[in-house]
Every structure is written in structure tokens, then in C-alpha cells.
Design a protein around this motif. Structure first.
Motif, PDB file in Angstrom:
ATOM      1  N   SER A  85       0.868  -1.173   0.000  1.00  0.00           N
ATOM      2  CA  SER A  85       0.000   0.000   0.000  1.00  0.00           C
ATOM      3  C   SER A  85       0.908   1.227   0.000  1.00  0.00           C
ATOM      4  O   SER A  85       1.851   1.300   0.801  1.00  0.00           O
ATOM      5  CB  SER A  85      -0.873  -0.028   1.260  1.00  0.00           C
ATOM      6  OG  SER A  85      -1.481   1.226   1.488  1.00  0.00           O
ATOM      7  N   THR A  86       0.649   2.155  -0.895  1.00  0.00           N
ATOM      8  CA  THR A  86       1.449   3.376  -0.990  1.00  0.00           C
ATOM      9  C   THR A  86       0.528   4.573  -0.830  1.00  0.00           C
ATOM     10  O   THR A  86      -0.367   4.783  -1.646  1.00  0.00           O
ATOM     11  CB  THR A  86       2.171   3.454  -2.354  1.00  0.00           C
ATOM     12  OG1 THR A  86       2.935   2.264  -2.545  1.00  0.00           O
ATOM     13  CG2 THR A  86       3.080   4.669  -2.414  1.00  0.00           C
ATOM     14  N   LEU A  87       0.736   5.315   0.240  1.00  0.00           N
ATOM     15  CA  LEU A  87      -0.147   6.436   0.602  1.00  0.00           C
ATOM     16  C   LEU A  87       0.673   7.718   0.578  1.00  0.00           C
ATOM     17  O   LEU A  87       1.633   7.863   1.347  1.00  0.00           O
ATOM     18  CB  LEU A  87      -0.721   6.171   2.003  1.00  0.00           C
ATOM     19  CG  LEU A  87      -1.493   7.277   2.702  1.00  0.00           C
ATOM     20  CD1 LEU A  87      -2.736   7.678   1.919  1.00  0.00           C
ATOM     21  CD2 LEU A  87      -1.881   6.812   4.123  1.00  0.00           C
ATOM     22  N   LEU A  88       0.294   8.636  -0.297  1.00  0.00           N
ATOM     23  CA  LEU A  88       1.060   9.874  -0.430  1.00  0.00           C
ATOM     24  C   LEU A  88       0.808  10.788   0.766  1.00  0.00           C
ATOM     25  O   LEU A  88      -0.240  10.705   1.410  1.00  0.00           O
ATOM     26  CB  LEU A  88       0.693  10.581  -1.743  1.00  0.00           C
ATOM     27  CG  LEU A  88       1.024   9.771  -3.003  1.00  0.00           C
ATOM     28  CD1 LEU A  88       0.674  10.575  -4.257  1.00  0.00           C
ATOM     29  CD2 LEU A  88       2.499   9.361  -3.029  1.00  0.00           C
ATOM     30  N   PRO A  89       1.783  11.660   1.086  1.00  0.00           N
ATOM     31  CA  PRO A  89       1.608  12.560   2.226  1.00  0.00           C
ATOM     32  C   PRO A  89       0.628  13.681   1.896  1.00  0.00           C
ATOM     33  O   PRO A  89       0.373  13.984   0.737  1.00  0.00           O
ATOM     34  CB  PRO A  89       3.014  13.115   2.459  1.00  0.00           C
ATOM     35  CG  PRO A  89       3.669  13.047   1.117  1.00  0.00           C
ATOM     36  CD  PRO A  89       3.080  11.835   0.430  1.00  0.00           C
ATOM     37  N   GLY A  90       0.109  14.303   2.928  1.00  0.00           N
ATOM     38  CA  GLY A  90      -0.779  15.450   2.741  1.00  0.00           C
ATOM     39  C   GLY A  90      -1.687  15.595   3.939  1.00  0.00           C
ATOM     40  O   GLY A  90      -1.695  14.756   4.847  1.00  0.00           O
ATOM     41  N   ARG A  91      -2.438  16.694   3.928  1.00  0.00           N
ATOM     42  CA  ARG A  91      -3.427  16.919   4.972  1.00  0.00           C
ATOM     43  C   ARG A  91      -4.687  17.481   4.334  1.00  0.00           C
ATOM     44  O   ARG A  91      -4.634  18.153   3.302  1.00  0.00           O
ATOM     45  CB  ARG A  91      -2.917  17.919   6.014  1.00  0.00           C
ATOM     46  CG  ARG A  91      -1.883  17.373   6.960  1.00  0.00           C
ATOM     47  CD  ARG A  91      -2.000  17.990   8.372  1.00  0.00           C
ATOM     48  NE  ARG A  91      -2.405  19.372   8.411  1.00  0.00           N
ATOM     49  CZ  ARG A  91      -1.587  20.391   8.706  1.00  0.00           C
ATOM     50  NH1 ARG A  91      -0.311  20.163   8.974  1.00  0.00           N
ATOM     51  NH2 ARG A  91      -2.044  21.617   8.743  1.00  0.00           N
ATOM     52  N   VAL A  92      -5.815  17.201   4.950  1.00  0.00           N
ATOM     53  CA  VAL A  92      -7.083  17.831   4.590  1.00  0.00           C
ATOM     54  C   VAL A  92      -7.583  18.490   5.864  1.00  0.00           C
ATOM     55  O   VAL A  92      -7.995  17.797   6.804  1.00  0.00           O
ATOM     56  CB  VAL A  92      -8.094  16.808   4.042  1.00  0.00           C
ATOM     57  CG1 VAL A  92      -9.428  17.479   3.771  1.00  0.00           C
ATOM     58  CG2 VAL A  92      -7.559  16.153   2.765  1.00  0.00           C
ATOM     59  N   GLY A  93      -7.488  19.808   5.915  1.00  0.00           N
ATOM     60  CA  GLY A  93      -7.717  20.483   7.192  1.00  0.00           C
ATOM     61  C   GLY A  93      -6.637  20.051   8.165  1.00  0.00           C
ATOM     62  O   GLY A  93      -5.454  20.022   7.829  1.00  0.00           O
ATOM     63  N   ASP A  94      -7.035  19.654   9.356  1.00  0.00           N
ATOM     64  CA  ASP A  94      -6.075  19.190  10.361  1.00  0.00           C
ATOM     65  C   ASP A  94      -5.735  17.713  10.219  1.00  0.00           C
ATOM     66  O   ASP A  94      -4.802  17.230  10.859  1.00  0.00           O
ATOM     67  CB  ASP A  94      -6.650  19.408  11.775  1.00  0.00           C
ATOM     68  CG  ASP A  94      -6.710  20.870  12.143  1.00  0.00           C
ATOM     69  OD1 ASP A  94      -5.932  21.665  11.560  1.00  0.00           O
ATOM     70  OD2 ASP A  94      -7.526  21.228  13.019  1.00  0.00           O
TER      71      ASP A  94
END
Ligand SMILES: [Fe+2]
Length: 208
Positions: A85-94
Motif C-alpha cells: 500500500s502506498t499512501l502519499l503525504p498530505g493533509r485535509v484540514g487538520d
């Protein structure tokens, strides 16, 4: 929610030992399936819907956010699915970027998650209200028992890559999270470069 299934090979019964070529960047040689999730697929799963809409408008709904590569050469009880599983970094709000999460349809089926790259959290909850958040970095693994809802969260600044392994007859129940209006806990920034969990005030409780 759309699943983009880019199956490469049909699953077939292979009863010989198989050498698997696992990439630390994500991916597995001889995969039988890949599915991909795009930013536009993630509507309604982050608590801050306005932040999600703003992100999609600014950066596009067709931006890849995570993908899963499976090696599944046998079916039935006793067979395994192995993949990355490859999950890219980032945020949505907090909230840090996460995968949808699920309970196994055959709920007692366990799963192993081994971190190959990045820094992430496995968020784990049970129907009767227990909650755990376990940080993963390369070389660390979580042995997830049956009956635990699980979701990967990327709390770092590079792709969070895990190797997983679970019983081929486990299946995935994604609706249990949607029906509860999200997981009980949210993994959010602590404002100091780290992460913490906070209660999800929208969570309605899980129904078995
Ligand atoms: Fe799973």
C-alpha cells in the motif's frame, strides 16, 4: 466511491512457492491487481468537507492519493494475499492523509502491516469502542488481530509504504466506517510537527 481497478493478471490457482519482488517504493513483482484512489474519490471521508473541496478545486480531483498492489494467486481459506500500500503525504484540514479503512468481512481474519518506507500511523478500532493508534516507521510492523477496523494514515512528508498480508477469504467491509460517519478517532497535526488523535464528534458508533 469509485475504485479504479487496473487488474493486470487474472487471479489463478498457483500451488507452487513463489518468489515475490517487493519494492520499498511500493509495488510487487507479479502483481495480480492494482487499485488506485484519487482525491476526487475521497469525498465525505474527511471531517473538514470544505477543506477537501478546496483541495480538489485547487489541485484537481484526478490527483492520485494512494494505490494498492496485490499478489493473489490462490483463493479460499488458507491462501494469502500479499501486497503493498502506498499512501502519499498530505493533509485535509487538520487531518493527515489516510486510506478509507475497513473491517474484514470475515471479521476474525487478522492482517500484518510491515512498514517499508515513510512514517505513518495504523488507526485501529473495534465495534465495542476500543481505539489504538500505532506509529510505524521502516522495520516496524503491526500484527492486527481479527475484529479490528484498520486504516493507514501518513503523518510524514514522504510516501508511507507498507507490506501487508492477510487471508484471501477475508474480504473488506468499507461501509462500516461510512455508516458510523467516520472512525471514532481522527489523526491530526499537533501543531508542532507531530501527530495526535482527537475524538471525531461526528462519529455515531459502529453497528455490527
Ligand atoms: Fe485489511
Amino acid at each position: 466511491m469509485a475504485t479504479h481497478d487496473l487488474g493486470v493478471l487474472p487471479a489463478f490457482d498457483l500451488d507452487i512457492p513463489t518468489l515475490l519482488d517487493i519494492s520499498r517504493e511500493g509495488g510487487i513483482g507479479g502483481r495480480t491487481r492494482r487499485y488506485e484512489k484519487f482525491a476526487g474519490d475521497m469525498g465525505g471521508v474527511y471531517r473538514d468537507g470544505d477543506a477537501w473541496r478546496a483541495d480538489v478545486e485547487a489541485r484537481g480531483s484526478d490527483r492520485l492519493v494512494y494505490w494498492v498492489d496485490d499478489h493473489r494467486y490462490q483463493e479460499g481459506p488458507g491462501a494469502l494475499v500479499v501486497g503493498t500500500s502506498t499512501l502519499l503525504p498530505g493533509r485535509v484540514g487538520d487531518e493527515f492523509a489516510f486510506t478509507r479503512g475497513h473491517l474484514h468481512e470475515v471479521a476474525d481474519r487478522a492482517e500484518l502491516y510491515y512498514c517499508l518506507k515513510g512514517r505513518g500511523v495504523l488507526l485501529l478500532e473495534t465495534i465495542d469502542g476500543r481505539s489504538e493508534a500505532i506509529e510505524l516507521s521502516p522495520g516496524k510492523a503491526v500484527d492486527v488481530p481479527g475484529h479490528w477496523i484498520h486504516r493507514s494514515v501518513n503523518v510524514g512528508d514522504e510516501p508511507f509504504v507498507t507490506l501487508f498480508c492477510y487471508a484471501a477469504d477475508a474480504g473488506q467491509n468499507y461501509a462500516i466506517i461510512g455508516d458510523a460517519n467516520g472512525m471514532k478517532s481522527l489523526v491530526v497535526t499537533d501543531g508542532a510537527g507531530g501527530w495526535t488523535t482527537v475524538p471525531n464528534s461526528d462519529h455515531r458508533g459502529y453497528r455490527a
